[in-house]
Scaffold this motif. Structure first.
Motif, PDB file in Angstrom:
ATOM      1  N   CYS A 273      26.022  36.680  18.599  1.00  0.00           N
ATOM      2  CA  CYS A 273      25.179  37.138  17.326  1.00  0.00           C
ATOM      3  C   CYS A 273      25.408  38.626  17.001  1.00  0.00           C
ATOM      4  O   CYS A 273      25.405  39.086  15.758  1.00  0.00           O
ATOM      5  CB  CYS A 273      23.759  36.816  17.476  1.00  0.00           C
ATOM      6  SG  CYS A 273      23.507  34.880  17.812  1.00  0.00           S
ATOM      7  N   CYS A 292      26.870  32.434  18.935  1.00  0.00           N
ATOM      8  CA  CYS A 292      26.230  32.334  17.519  1.00  0.00           C
ATOM      9  C   CYS A 292      26.471  31.097  16.645  1.00  0.00           C
ATOM     10  O   CYS A 292      27.523  30.652  16.599  1.00  0.00           O
ATOM     11  CB  CYS A 292      26.676  33.581  16.807  1.00  0.00           C
ATOM     12  SG  CYS A 292      25.970  33.618  15.032  1.00  0.00           S
ATOM     13  N   ILE A 293      25.566  30.314  16.612  1.00  0.00           N
ATOM     14  CA  ILE A 293      25.513  28.926  15.805  1.00  0.00           C
ATOM     15  C   ILE A 293      25.831  29.225  14.298  1.00  0.00           C
ATOM     16  O   ILE A 293      26.176  28.323  13.598  1.00  0.00           O
ATOM     17  CB  ILE A 293      24.660  28.228  15.883  1.00  0.00           C
ATOM     18  CG1 ILE A 293      24.102  28.089  17.663  1.00  0.00           C
ATOM     19  CG2 ILE A 293      24.428  26.616  15.759  1.00  0.00           C
ATOM     20  CD1 ILE A 293      25.054  27.419  18.644  1.00  0.00           C
ATOM     21  N   GLY A 294      25.474  30.468  14.021  1.00  0.00           N
ATOM     22  CA  GLY A 294      25.607  30.779  12.355  1.00  0.00           C
ATOM     23  C   GLY A 294      27.050  30.954  11.985  1.00  0.00           C
ATOM     24  O   GLY A 294      27.340  30.791  10.834  1.00  0.00           O
ATOM     25  N   LYS A 295      27.850  31.257  12.892  1.00  0.00           N
ATOM     26  CA  LYS A 295      29.380  31.679  12.784  1.00  0.00           C
ATOM     27  C   LYS A 295      30.231  30.443  12.832  1.00  0.00           C
ATOM     28  O   LYS A 295      30.446  29.953  13.805  1.00  0.00           O
ATOM     29  CB  LYS A 295      29.713  32.711  13.509  1.00  0.00           C
ATOM     30  CG  LYS A 295      28.873  34.124  13.158  1.00  0.00           C
ATOM     31  CD  LYS A 295      29.366  35.145  14.056  1.00  0.00           C
ATOM     32  CE  LYS A 295      28.772  36.528  13.560  1.00  0.00           C
ATOM     33  NZ  LYS A 295      27.177  36.618  14.430  1.00  0.00           N
ATOM     34  N   TRP A 330      19.370  34.198  18.202  1.00  0.00           N
ATOM     35  CA  TRP A 330      19.281  33.424  17.097  1.00  0.00           C
ATOM     36  C   TRP A 330      18.156  33.599  16.142  1.00  0.00           C
ATOM     37  O   TRP A 330      18.410  33.660  15.030  1.00  0.00           O
ATOM     38  CB  TRP A 330      19.367  31.741  17.726  1.00  0.00           C
ATOM     39  CG  TRP A 330      20.310  31.281  18.363  1.00  0.00           C
ATOM     40  CD1 TRP A 330      21.576  32.099  18.734  1.00  0.00           C
ATOM     41  CD2 TRP A 330      20.493  30.112  19.025  1.00  0.00           C
ATOM     42  NE1 TRP A 330      22.308  31.179  19.407  1.00  0.00           N
ATOM     43  CE2 TRP A 330      21.691  30.000  19.557  1.00  0.00           C
ATOM     44  CE3 TRP A 330      19.622  28.924  19.343  1.00  0.00           C
ATOM     45  CZ2 TRP A 330      21.851  28.924  20.740  1.00  0.00           C
ATOM     46  CZ3 TRP A 330      19.934  28.062  19.835  1.00  0.00           C
ATOM     47  CH2 TRP A 330      21.219  27.862  20.567  1.00  0.00           C
ATOM     48  N   CYS A 333      19.232  36.759  14.047  1.00  0.00           N
ATOM     49  CA  CYS A 333      20.537  36.952  13.570  1.00  0.00           C
ATOM     50  C   CYS A 333      20.637  36.270  12.015  1.00  0.00           C
ATOM     51  O   CYS A 333      20.138  35.028  11.923  1.00  0.00           O
ATOM     52  CB  CYS A 333      21.391  36.264  14.395  1.00  0.00           C
ATOM     53  SG  CYS A 333      23.117  35.789  13.893  1.00  0.00           S
ATOM     54  N   ASP A 335      23.301  35.254  10.486  1.00  0.00           N
ATOM     55  CA  ASP A 335      24.237  34.191  10.162  1.00  0.00           C
ATOM     56  C   ASP A 335      23.177  32.871  11.069  1.00  0.00           C
ATOM     57  O   ASP A 335      23.326  31.838  10.213  1.00  0.00           O
ATOM     58  CB  ASP A 335      25.533  34.335  11.150  1.00  0.00           C
ATOM     59  CG  ASP A 335      26.154  35.580  10.396  1.00  0.00           C
ATOM     60  OD1 ASP A 335      26.279  35.682   9.346  1.00  0.00           O
ATOM     61  OD2 ASP A 335      26.717  36.193  11.268  1.00  0.00           O
ATOM     62  N   CYS A 336      22.688  33.169  11.836  1.00  0.00           N
ATOM     63  CA  CYS A 336      21.973  31.826  12.448  1.00  0.00           C
ATOM     64  C   CYS A 336      20.843  31.513  11.382  1.00  0.00           C
ATOM     65  O   CYS A 336      20.488  30.278  11.087  1.00  0.00           O
ATOM     66  CB  CYS A 336      21.397  32.245  13.906  1.00  0.00           C
ATOM     67  SG  CYS A 336      22.691  32.170  15.187  1.00  0.00           S
TER      68      CYS A 336
END
Ligand code: ACM
Ligand code: ZN
Length: 518
Positions: A273, A292-295, A330, A333, A335-336
Motif C-alpha cells: 500500500c 495492497c488489494i487495491g492495485k 488497507w 490506502c 487504492d484499497c
C-alpha cells in the motif's frame, strides 16, 4: 494359539495372528507385475538397506513357484470397501500383499517392514534368516488427509532433510506434505518471472534473538548476526516432487498471500500500500505491511507466481496461506478504499475475501482448488475453498463445515510441533481428536483429516527439527490412519519403543521418553 505382539504403527484396523513364521533369506523371490515393478524395487531396497539381503524380483505372477515368495499384486475386489487399503497375509510359505491400488500395496509393504524383528535391523549378516510372524492384516486409513507441514521460510533446511522427512512420512503412511515456502523472513521458491523474489527475498541478515514476539519493538532487540538464506530452484522442486510421488505423498506448496509477504515486498515494494522500502524481516510475529488489494498489479503478480507454482506442482490443491493479515494499511490506502467502493465491499474487513475469491476462481480456471488458514473464512468465501483450521473461532469453522465446506484440522495447542514438550507433551498430541465433539455425525466426512505443523522460527537446524517432530509426528500418524476405537496411549508408547529402532536406523534425533513425558 498365543497372540503375538506385532507392535505396528499406525495400529492396523484388523490383525489376526497365526501359528508359525515365514523365513526371509537370500533365496526369497519377490513376484509381481509390471504395474508394481517400481514398488517391488522399493521393497528390495528396504530389505537391502535394513538387512543386507539382496533379493531377486520376478515380473511373473503366474509362476509355478509356491515357496519362499513375496507376492505383490493389485486386485479388483468388490469387498475391499476402502480402496486405499490393503491385505497382508504372512504364511509359512509365502507373503502376499494385495490391494486395489498401487498405494495400498505400498502401505502393505510399510506394515510388512515393521514385522521384521528389530534385533535383525542393520545386522548385515550374509547367512541371515529372518522370521516374519504369520498373520493376516486387513487395513485402511481413517482419514484422507494425513499431513505434515514444514515451514522453510524461517529457516531453510534443503533437499536432503526434506527427502528424509518424506521417507519417514512414508513409513508412517502419511500422504500430504504441506510445504511453507514463503513468509516475511524468506522467499524460498524460484519464480522465473520475478527473479528478485529469490535474489533479494531469500536472504536475511540475521534473526532477532529474543523469543518474545511482543517485546520485538523496533531497534530494541539485537540481531544475532547470523545470515539466513537459501531457496529451491524449480529443478530441485521437481526432483523432490518425484521423490514424494514414489512414496505416494502429495506435496502441497504454500505461498502465503496477502499477509506474511515482507520478503516479497522487499523485492517488489510497489505491491504494498505504501510503496516501502522494506527489508526481508529479521523478526517474527505479525507484520503490518501486506499486499495492497487495491492495485491490479498485485493480482497480476499473484497469478503469475501461481502460474509457475502450478506448472511445477501437480497437486490439485494449492495452499495460499491467508493467516494473520492485518488491515491497518488497507484502511489508509486510497487504492484499497477505491476497491472497497468499486466492488461494494462495505468495509476493509471484506478485502481479504475479495482477494481470496479472485485467486480461487483463477486457480479454479486452471483446475486447482484453494486451501487457506481459517482466517480466510467469511460468509462470502467461495464454496469450494478448503479451510485449514489452526486457532480460534472453531464455532465458525463448524458452521462452514455444516454448510458443506471441507476442513483440515491442525489445532495449534495439540499438533503444532514447534512448541516444547512441556507445553505440548506427547500424550496431548496423541489424544487430540480431529473431529470436534460438537460436529454432528452426518458432517464428519467434511473433516478431511489432520496435519501436524512445524513452524521454524526457533528451529535452526536438522537436529532441532527432528527432535521437535519425533515422536509427536508418529502420534499424529496413528490418529490419521487408525480407527478411533483402536487408539490407546499405553499401547502406543510400547509400540513406539520398537518403532524407535527404525528411527535409529534412519539416524533420527528424536526426543527420548524422559524428554517428552513431562
Ligand atoms: C499460523 O499458525 N499462523 C497458521
Ligand atoms: Zn492498498
Amino acid at each position: 494359539m498365543t497372540l503375538k505382539e506385532l507392535d505396528i504403527i499406525p495400529e492396523p484396523v484388523n490383525i489376526s495372528s497365526k501359528e508359525g513364521a515365514f523365513t526371509l533369506n537370500e533365496q526369497t523371490l519377490i513376484l509381481t507385475d509390471l504395474k508394481l515393478k517400481a514398488i517391488a524395487e522399493q521393497l528390495k531396497q528396504i530389505l537391502l538397506i535394513t538387512l543386507g539381503l539382496n533379493i531377486v524380483i520376478k515380473e511373473d505372477l503366474q509362476t509355478k513357484e509356491s515357496n519362499n515368495i513375496i507376492i505383490l499384486k493389485t486386485i479388483n475386489n468388490e469387498k475391499q470397501l476402502n480402496h486405499k487399503g490393503y491385505t497382508l497375509i504372512v504364511s509359512p510359505n509365502h507373503i502376499e500383499i494385495s490391494a486395489s491400488t498401487p498405494s495400498g500395496v505400498f502401505y502393505g509393504i510399510q506394515t510388512m517392514q515393521q514385522l521384521i524383528p528389530t534385533d535383525k535391523i542393520g545386522s548385515k549378516n550374509i547367512d541371515l534368516e529372518i522370521s516374519i510372524p504369520c498373520v493376516v492384516i486387513e487395513d485402511y486409513p481413517r482419514f484422507k488427509w494425513r499431513g505434515f507441514m514444514l515451514d522453510e521460510s524461517r529457516h531453510f533446511f534443503g533437499k536432503e532433510v526434506v527427502k528424509k522427512i518424506l521417507d519417514l512420512m512414508a513409513l508412517l503412511k502419511l500422504n500430504t506434505f504441506h510445504w511453507g515456502l514463503t513468509n516475511d523472513q524468506g522467499w524460498r521458491i524460484e519464480i522465473k518471472k520475478y527473479p528478485l523474489l529469490t535474489e533479494i527475498g531469500s536472504k536475511r541478515e540475521g534473526t532477532t534473538s529474543q523469543r518474545s514476539y511482543r517485546s520485538n519493538k523496533k531497534n530494541k532487540v539485537p540481531l544475532d548476526g547470523i545470515p539466513v538464506s537459501g531457496y529451491y530452484t524449480q529443478q530441485d522442486l521437481r526432483e523432490l516432487i518425484q521423490y514424494a510421488t514414489e512414496r505416494f505423498i502429495t506435496i502441497i506448496p504454500e505461498s502465503n498471500f496477502p499477509g506474511h509477504t515482507t520478503a516479497a515486498l522487499a523485492a517488489y515494494p510497489e505491491l504494498s500500500c505504501t510503496g516501502g522500502p522494506f527489508k526481508v524481516s529479521t523478526r517474527f510475529g505479525i507484520h503490518k505491511d501486506v499486499l495492497c488489494i487495491g492495485k491490479e498489479k498485485v493480482f497480476e503478480f499473484t497469478q503469475n507466481v501461481l502460474n509457475e507454482i502450478i506448472e511445477i506442482f501437480p497437486s490439485n490443491i494449492i495452499h495460499i496461506g491467508g493467516d494473520e493479515t492485518p488491515k491497518r494499511r488497507w484502511k489508509r490506502c486510497l487504492d484499497c478504499q477505491a476497491r472497497i467502493k468499486d466492488e461494494s465491499l462495505g468495509s476493509v474487513e471484506n478485502l481479504q475475501v475479495y482477494f481470496t475469491n479472485r485467486i480461487a476462481v483463477y486457480l479454479g480456471s486452471k483446475g486447482r482448488q484453494v486451501i487457506g488458514w481459517n482466517e480466510i473464512l467469511n460468509d462470502k468465501l467461495i464454496e469450494n475453498a478448503i479451510c485449514h483450521y489452526w486457532t480460534m473461532n472453531l464455532k465458525q469453522v463448524l458452521e462452514h463445515a455444516r454448510l458443506g465446506r471441507k476442513i483440515v484440522m491442525s489445532e495449534f495447542s495439540a499438533v503444532y510441533l514447534n512448541y516444547p514438550y512441556n507445553h505440548i507433551p506427547l500424550e496431548r498430541t496423541y489424544n487430540y481428536e480431529p473431529i470436534p465433539n460438537e460436529l454432528e455425525s452426518k458432517f464428519h466426512k467434511r473433516i478431511l483429516g489432520i496435519e501436524a505443523c512445524l513452524w521454524t522460527e526457533f528451529v535452526k537446524n536438522k537436529k532441532n527439527l527432528e527432535w521437535q517432530t519425533f515422536p509427536r509426528l508418529i502420534a499424529v500418524a496413528e490418529t490419521a490412519w487408525s480407527p478411533k476405537n483402536k487408539k490407546n496411549f499405553e499401547s502406543f508408547q510400547k509400540r513406539l519403543e520398537k518403532f524407535n529402532k527404525w528411527l535409529d536406523l534412519f539416524k533420527v534425533s528424536y526426543a527420548k521418553k524422559e524428554e517428552y513425558l513431562l
